[in-house]
Design an enzyme around this catalytic site. Structure first.
Site, PDB file in Angstrom:
ATOM      1  N   ASP A  68     -52.949-110.519 116.637  1.00 37.68           N
ATOM      2  CA  ASP A  68     -54.072-111.450 116.736  1.00 37.68           C
ATOM      3  C   ASP A  68     -53.677-112.907 116.957  1.00 37.68           C
ATOM      4  OD1 ASP A  68     -52.961-112.004 114.375  1.00 37.68           O
ATOM      5  OD2 ASP A  68     -54.751-111.712 113.169  1.00 37.68           O
ATOM      6  N   GLU A  69     -52.487-113.119 117.420  1.00 36.46           N
ATOM      7  CA  GLU A  69     -52.078-114.493 117.679  1.00 36.46           C
ATOM      8  C   GLU A  69     -51.226-114.559 118.921  1.00 36.46           C
ATOM      9  OE1 GLU A  69     -51.414-116.246 113.226  1.00 36.46           O
ATOM     10  OE2 GLU A  69     -50.038-116.822 114.821  1.00 36.46           O
ATOM     11  N   CYS A 112      -2.815-116.248 104.512  1.00 34.96           N
ATOM     12  CA  CYS A 112      -3.867-116.977 103.798  1.00 34.96           C
ATOM     13  C   CYS A 112      -3.359-117.822 102.645  1.00 34.96           C
ATOM     14  CB  CYS A 112      -4.928-116.007 103.286  1.00 34.96           C
ATOM     15  SG  CYS A 112      -4.306-114.924 101.986  1.00 34.96           S
ATOM     16  N   HIS A 159      -3.559-106.008 100.013  1.00 35.81           N
ATOM     17  CA  HIS A 159      -3.743-107.298 100.654  1.00 35.81           C
ATOM     18  C   HIS A 159      -3.342-107.237 102.130  1.00 35.81           C
ATOM     19  CE1 HIS A 159      -4.385-111.610 100.551  1.00 35.81           C
ATOM     20  NE2 HIS A 159      -3.280-111.741 101.282  1.00 35.81           N
ATOM     21  N   HIS A 185      -5.688-107.793 105.550  1.00 33.87           N
ATOM     22  CA  HIS A 185      -5.479-108.635 106.728  1.00 33.87           C
ATOM     23  C   HIS A 185      -5.439-107.813 108.000  1.00 33.87           C
ATOM     24  CE1 HIS A 185      -5.200-112.569 105.100  1.00 33.87           C
ATOM     25  NE2 HIS A 185      -4.207-112.275 104.255  1.00 33.87           N
ATOM     26  N   CYS A 238       1.445-115.443 100.644  1.00 35.96           N
ATOM     27  CA  CYS A 238       1.024-114.768 101.861  1.00 35.96           C
ATOM     28  C   CYS A 238       1.068-115.727 103.036  1.00 35.96           C
ATOM     29  CB  CYS A 238      -0.395-114.210 101.714  1.00 35.96           C
ATOM     30  SG  CYS A 238      -1.034-113.541 103.258  1.00 35.96           S
TER      31      CYS A 238
END
Length: 590
Positions: free
Chosen positions: A137-138, A511, A526, A530, A508
DNA sequence: GCGGATCAG
DNA sequence: ATGGCTGATCCGC
C-alpha cells in the site's frame, strides 16, 4: 546554518554543517562533552540504568491494566466517533473485545489486498514506469518527467493521480509531493485521509518546512531514538538536529550522525534502488507461557514445519538458522547457528533448532521463532556453499555486481564522480549505510512525489497506503568526502600463505598473540584458526556475500581478536553451542 | 558471525 | 492477556 543563497546546492550546506559540527567538537574534550550530556540526561529515564526497561515495561503494564479496568461501555461511542473521522486509536484487541464483546474481527484477506494493490500499481506505472513499491500500500514515484512533458505542476499531477486511483480502484489515497523521498513521505502524512500536500522544490521552502518538523515524523526515527534525542539532548525539531550537531557527533556513530545531519538539511534519497532481494525468512508464534519441554519441542516442530514450507514455496535454501525466544518475563533472546551446508527440510531445521533450544532450557517461554538467512542464491541447486560461490562468480563475472542494491543509481547520471562512487561502493559496506545512507539531491528542476492512500472499503482493506518519489537526472553523493576521512578501507585479499610462526618462541607472527610453547593444543588450534581464516578470505574474494565480507574486513582487527578470545574460552563457556557449524576449524564436521 | 535492539508496515 | 508477526538494519563484540 549560515547564509545560503538559492543557488546553493543543499549538499554543500550539508558538508558545511557536518564539518562545523565536527569542528565544534575539536576544541572540546570528549569528557567534558560527556559530562554535559550526563548532566542533560539527568531526569531522563533513558540513561539511568539497565533497570529502565523493566520499569518502563512495568509502568506500561500498569497503565494498560488501569486503562482496561477503567473502560466501560460508555466509552464506546467515543471510539466509534474517533473511527468515523479516521482517527485510529491504538487499541489492543483484548481491550476492544472487553469494550465490545460482540466485536466482529474481520480476518485478513491478502488475495484481495494484492489484487487492489496491483490495480493501483497499474495506475502508478503510467506516471513512472520505475516507481518504487515499498509495500502493498505504499509507493514512491518520480513524476518529474511526467510534469515536464505535459507542463503540469506537481499539484495538478497529484490530484490527477489520486483521481485516477479512485476511479480505477474505488480507493482513496493521500499524496505528498516533495524534492526527495524522505520529504515526500512526511508530506503524504500531512493531509492524511484522502488529501495531498505539495512541498515546492525550493531550498527556502524545504528549510522552513524542516525547521519546525518534529523529528518523530522522519522515517527511521522511532520511539526510542526520539526519546534519546528529546530527553537527553533536548532535540525536538529537525532544525535542532543541525544546531546540536556537535553533540550528535559525540554521542552517535558516524553513520547515524550523517543521517541526522542530512535530515536537518531536508536531504533524502531520490534514486531508484535496485530491486531488493529477500535476505531472511522467518516464522514465530506466541503462546501462553510454558516450560514444558516436550510441549515446547512440539511447538518448535510446528514452527520448523511452517518455515520449511514457506522456504519450499519460495525455493529458498539457507545456512544460518536463528532461534528467537521470548521468556515468560518478556525477555527476548536469539541464538543462531551457521552451517556448512544449506538446508530447507523441516527435519533438518528442527534438528538444529532443537539443539539451540535445548541449550537454553529449562526456561518458561511465551514465544518461539525460527529465522533462516544466508541463502543460496542460485535457487534449487546443489548443497555445497562453495559451489554456490563459484557458480555465481562465473555467472556474474564481476565481483562488484554482488554489491547489490542502492548503487546502480549512481551510475545513471552522476557524471562527475563516477569512479569515486564505484570505488567507494565496492569497498565500503552497503549494509551499514543502507538506511542512514547516501544523501542524494535533486537538481532544481526536479520534482518528485509521495503518495499515500487509504481504502474506504468496509472489509478490512483499511489503511492501505502509498508513497511515491523519484529518480533523478542529477545525483550528487556526499558521503565520500566525509567517509574518506576515515581512511582504513584497504584490504587486499592478501595471499599471505605463510603459516604462523612463533617469534621468540611464543609470539604469533601473524597476530602477535602470546602463547607459551607448552600450550601445544592451543597453538595447534591457533594455527588452524589462521589457516581457516586465510582460506576463508581467499574464498571470500569471489564470494557473492560481498556485504558480509566487507563488514568483516572493515572490522577485521577486532573481529579477529574476538574470534581468538572466543576460541580460547568457548569450549567450556556457557552459551556456545556445539553444533557442527563453527568452521573456524575447517576440518570439523559434526 | 552472533546477539541485542530499533524501526517499519 | 504488554498486540503479533515479518523483515531489515545497526552496533558492539
Amino acid at each position: 546554518m549560515g547564509t545560503t543563497s538559492d543557488g546553493d546546492r543543499p549538499w554543500q550546506s550539508y558538508h558545511t554543517a557536518y564539518t562545523n559540527a565536527k569542528a565544534g567538537m575539536e576544541g572540546v574534550d570528549k569528557e567534558k562533552v560527556q559530562r554535559i550530556i550526563y548532566e542533560m540526561s539527568k531526569g531522563s529515564k533513558y540513561f539511568e540504568n539497565e533497570k529502565r526497561k523493566e520499569a518502563y515495561i512495568r509502568q506500561k503494564v500498569e497503565n494498560l491494566r488501569a486503562q482496561c479496568a477503567k473502560l466501560t461501555d460508555k466509552d464506546m461511542p467515543h471510539f466509534q466517533e474517533a473511527r468515523k473521522f479516521g482517527v485510529r486509536a491504538a487499541m489492543p484487541g483484548f481491550i476492544a473485545h472487553k469494550l465490545c464483546p460482540d466485536l466482529v474481527f474481520v480476518p485478513t484477506n491478502f488475495e484481495k489486498y494484492t489484487y487492489y494493490s496491483e490495480l493501483t500499481r497499474k495506475v502508478f506505472r503510467r506516471y513512472d514506469s520505475d516507481f518504487i513499491a515499498t509495500s502493498l500500500d505504499e509507493a514512491y514515484l518520480n513524476i518529474t518527467e511526467y510534469c515536464n512533458e505535459r507542463g503540469l505542476s506537481g499539484e495538478e499531477v497529484a490530484a490527477e493521480l489520486r483521481n485516477n486511483v479512485y476511479e480505477e480502484t474505488g480507493l482513496t489515497c493521500s499524496v505528498g509531493v516533495a524534492p526527495n523521498r524522505l520529504l515526500a513521505k512526511v508530506c503524504s502524512d500531512i493531509n492524511k485521509p484522502n488529501g495531498q500536500y505539495i512541498l515546492p522544490n525550493d531550498r527556502k521552502a524545504v528549510m522552513t518546512f524542516i525547521s519546525s518538523l518534529p523529528i518523530r515524523k522522519i522515517g527511521g526515527i522511532g520511539k526510542v531514538t526520539e526519546t534519546i534525542l528529546k530527553d537527553v539532548l533536548g532535540i525536538n525539531t529537525c532544525e535542532e538536529l543541525l544546531q546540536k550537531g556537535a553533540f550528535l557527533c559525540a554521542l552517535f556513530s558516524h553513520c547515524s550522525t550523517d543521517f541526522f545531519l542530512s535530515v536537518g538539511l531536508g536531504l533524502g534519497r531520490t534514486d531508484t534502488p535496485e530491486h531488493k532481494l529477500r535476505k531472511s525468512i522467518s516464522s514465530e508464534r506466541t503462546f501462553s507461557s510454558t516450560g514444558d519441554e516436550p510441549l515446547l519441542l512440539q511447538k518448535l516442530a510446528d514452527i520448523a514445519e511452517t518455515l520449511s514450507n514457506d522456504m519450499q514455496k519460495e525455493c529458498i535454501w539457507g545456512r544460518t538458522l536463528t532461534l528467537k525466544l521470548k521468556t515468560a518475563s518478556f525477555e527476548v533472546r536469539t541464538r543462531a547457528v551457521s552451517l556448512q551446508k544449506f538446508i530447507q527440510s523441516k527435519e533438518e531445521i528442527l534438528t538444529y533448532a532443537s539443539k539451540l533450544l535445548k541449550a537454553e532450557l529449562p526456561l518458561s517461554l511465551r514465544l518461539m521463532g525460527l529465522r533462516m538467512s544466508q541463502f543460496r542464491d542460485d535457487k534449487c541447486g546443489p548443497l555445497d556453499p562453495r559451489q554456490k560461490t563459484l557458480a555465481s562468480f562465473v555467472v556474474s563475472g564481476d565481483v562488484t555486481a554482488s554489491a547489490t542494491f542502492s548503487d546502480k543509481h549512481q551510475i545513471c547520471d552522476a557524471q562527475t564522480d563516477l569512479s569515486v562512487h564505484r570505488e567507494s561502493s565496492a569497498s565500503n559496506d552497503d549494509k551499514i549505510s543502507l538506511s542512514y545512507e547516501k544523501n542524494d539531491v535533486l537538481a532544481s528542476d526536479q520534482l518528485s512525489c509521495g503518495l499515500r492512500y487509504a481504502s474506504t472499503s468496509a472489509d478490512g482493506i483499511e489503511n492501505m497506503g502509498n508513497e511515491c518519489s523519484g529518480k533523478c537526472d542529477y545525483v550528487e553523493t556526499e558521503n565520500e568526502m566525509i567517509r574518506n576521512f576515515s581512511g582504513h578501507k584497504t584490504i587486499a585479499a592478501s595471499s599471505q600463505k605463510t603459516e604462523p610462526s612463533w617469534v621468540d618462541g611464543y609470539i604469533c607472527s601473524i597476530c602477535g598473540i602470546e602463547m607459551p610453547p607448552s600450550f601445544i593444543e592451543e597453538r595447534q588450534e591457533h594455527s588452524d584458526y589462521h589457516l581457516a581464516e586465510m582460506l576463508q578470505e581467499e574464498e571470500s574474494v569471489y564470494v557473492t556475500e560481498h556485504l558480509t565480507q566487507e563488514r568483516s574486513v572493515r572490522k577485521a582487527p577486532q573481529a579477529k581478536e574476538n574470534a581468538r578470545k572466543k576460541q580460547k574460552t568457548s569450549p567450556k563457556g556457557g552459551k556456545h553451542i556445539p553444533i557442527d557449524a563453527f568452521f573456524i576449524k575447517g576440518k570439523k564436521s559434526l
